[in-house]
Scaffold this motif. Sequence first.
Motif, PDB file in Angstrom:
ATOM      1  N   HIS A 147      62.088  20.935  85.587  1.00 45.65           N
ATOM      2  CA  HIS A 147      61.442  19.800  86.243  1.00 45.65           C
ATOM      3  C   HIS A 147      62.393  19.038  87.163  1.00 45.65           C
ATOM      4  CE1 HIS A 147      58.240  20.539  83.385  1.00 45.65           C
ATOM      5  NE2 HIS A 147      57.534  19.529  83.851  1.00 45.65           N
ATOM      6  N   GLN A 185      52.327  14.992  69.423  1.00 47.66           N
ATOM      7  CA  GLN A 185      51.291  14.666  70.395  1.00 47.66           C
ATOM      8  C   GLN A 185      49.910  14.926  69.790  1.00 47.66           C
ATOM      9  OE1 GLN A 185      53.122  17.407  73.014  1.00 47.66           O
ATOM     10  NE2 GLN A 185      54.110  15.867  74.295  1.00 47.66           N
ATOM     11  N   TRP A 197      46.558  15.018  75.048  1.00 53.67           N
ATOM     12  CA  TRP A 197      47.815  15.729  75.267  1.00 53.67           C
ATOM     13  C   TRP A 197      47.621  17.228  75.453  1.00 53.67           C
ATOM     14  CZ3 TRP A 197      52.313  13.498  76.418  1.00 53.67           C
ATOM     15  CH2 TRP A 197      52.503  12.151  76.094  1.00 53.67           C
ATOM     16  N   GLY A 198      46.486  17.760  75.049  1.00 54.43           N
ATOM     17  CA  GLY A 198      46.230  19.188  75.163  1.00 54.43           C
ATOM     18  C   GLY A 198      45.557  19.705  73.917  1.00 54.43           C
ATOM     19  N   GLN A 246      48.200  24.429  72.582  1.00 52.28           N
ATOM     20  CA  GLN A 246      49.093  24.037  73.667  1.00 52.28           C
ATOM     21  C   GLN A 246      50.200  23.114  73.173  1.00 52.28           C
ATOM     22  OE1 GLN A 246      46.073  22.410  76.283  1.00 52.28           O
ATOM     23  NE2 GLN A 246      46.347  24.089  77.751  1.00 52.28           N
ATOM     24  N   ILE A 247      49.827  22.124  72.384  1.00 51.87           N
ATOM     25  CA  ILE A 247      50.808  21.157  71.897  1.00 51.87           C
ATOM     26  C   ILE A 247      51.862  21.819  71.034  1.00 51.87           C
ATOM     27  CG2 ILE A 247      51.074  19.167  70.344  1.00 51.87           C
ATOM     28  CD1 ILE A 247      48.373  18.168  71.416  1.00 51.87           C
ATOM     29  N   TYR A 256      55.252  23.842  76.629  1.00 48.49           N
ATOM     30  CA  TYR A 256      54.158  22.990  77.092  1.00 48.49           C
ATOM     31  C   TYR A 256      54.362  21.552  76.630  1.00 48.49           C
ATOM     32  CZ  TYR A 256      49.492  20.951  77.423  1.00 48.49           C
ATOM     33  OH  TYR A 256      48.431  20.131  77.707  1.00 48.49           O
ATOM     34  N   ALA A 257      54.672  21.370  75.351  1.00 48.77           N
ATOM     35  CA  ALA A 257      54.832  20.020  74.803  1.00 48.77           C
ATOM     36  C   ALA A 257      55.945  19.264  75.506  1.00 48.77           C
ATOM     37  CB  ALA A 257      55.102  20.102  73.296  1.00 48.77           C
ATOM     38  N   LYS A 260      54.772  18.248  79.007  1.00 45.24           N
ATOM     39  CA  LYS A 260      53.845  17.116  78.975  1.00 45.24           C
ATOM     40  C   LYS A 260      54.583  15.809  78.703  1.00 45.24           C
ATOM     41  CE  LYS A 260      49.866  17.182  79.208  1.00 45.24           C
ATOM     42  NZ  LYS A 260      48.974  17.015  80.385  1.00 45.24           N
ATOM     43  N   ASP A 275      56.240  14.890  81.946  1.00 47.06           N
ATOM     44  CA  ASP A 275      55.236  14.442  82.918  1.00 47.06           C
ATOM     45  C   ASP A 275      54.886  12.976  82.694  1.00 47.06           C
ATOM     46  OD1 ASP A 275      55.123  16.932  84.095  1.00 47.06           O
ATOM     47  OD2 ASP A 275      53.297  17.565  83.055  1.00 47.06           O
ATOM     48  N   ALA A 276      54.769  12.597  81.416  1.00 48.64           N
ATOM     49  CA  ALA A 276      54.455  11.200  81.097  1.00 48.64           C
ATOM     50  C   ALA A 276      55.664  10.294  81.315  1.00 48.64           C
ATOM     51  CB  ALA A 276      53.967  11.090  79.654  1.00 48.64           C
TER      52      ALA A 276
END
Length: 301
Positions: free
Chosen positions: A71, A107, A113-114, A118-119, A124-125, A128, A131-132
């Motif tokens: 990221h 999450q 959250w998904g 996914q979480i 992925y976690a 996310k 991203d937040a």
Amino acid sequence: MAARRRGRRKAWAVLIGVSVVLALVSYLAVRFIRSATPDECTAQGTDGTTVTLDLDQASHAATIAAVAHAHGLPERAVTIALATAIQESKLHNLTYGDRDSLGLFQQRPSQGWGTPAQIRDPVYASGKFFDALVKVPDYLGLPVTVAAQRVQHSGYPEAYASHEAMAATLADVLTGREGPALNCTVSGADPAPSGAASSAVGAVSEAGDGSGVAAAVRREFGDAPVALPVTGGDSVSFPIATEQASTGWSLALWLLCHATALHATSVTFDGRRWSSAASDRGWTHSTPDSRQAGMLAVELG
């Protein structure tokens, strides 16, 4: 004379017997010491701080740092994320939590959250969470506990602060800034992950060779570094530019933290080599090879 010869033969037999026993005891002692060495990773901070994690925790910590790299985020973001995950799950990918909370960051699917699946994917976690985090105004200038709370909305907002020192040491090391400042001792046994393991495991089990390692690296680190073509099916090399030494070390340490799952038997970079067969020795100096200049090489077994 005959009695004297018999005496000498008896003495030699006793001496040989004692030597055999001592050799056997020495061998068993070495085997016992090696078997008693725990599978764990230890990070050494520049201030003398030592952080020790089991292989499951270390793999998730390294994944968080790798996703931050993908990221394009700074070390401070890694510190915030690690402090959060230490508080929420102790860096284990939990299958349970308060109400419907799951995974490294606890999450909640019900909070957007998904999906549960996914979480419970660490990549992925982590993504996310970041991203937040980047949506929090001036998050880099906030205290760790405040920045984490703005993302998590926890019922215990002050709890994150107690993990800041540990998280900062891990972030400093796992982002590669301090070079070979982390070592993992491994016995070769398969790890016992808490729930779903890192995507590295799935990628390797599907491919069964170096291309699986390359796929896992690309998924966690993003497009860079990009793996070179696999040679022989049991090795893979990554080109690392001279000015990207910290990226190379971040990847090298990620490989150590996932070594058992990846079936990595050695990692060589920047004149240093780690071997699973002698993991208790840590990073040793390796003989320079002009063919490996600017490369991070991984052997699989």
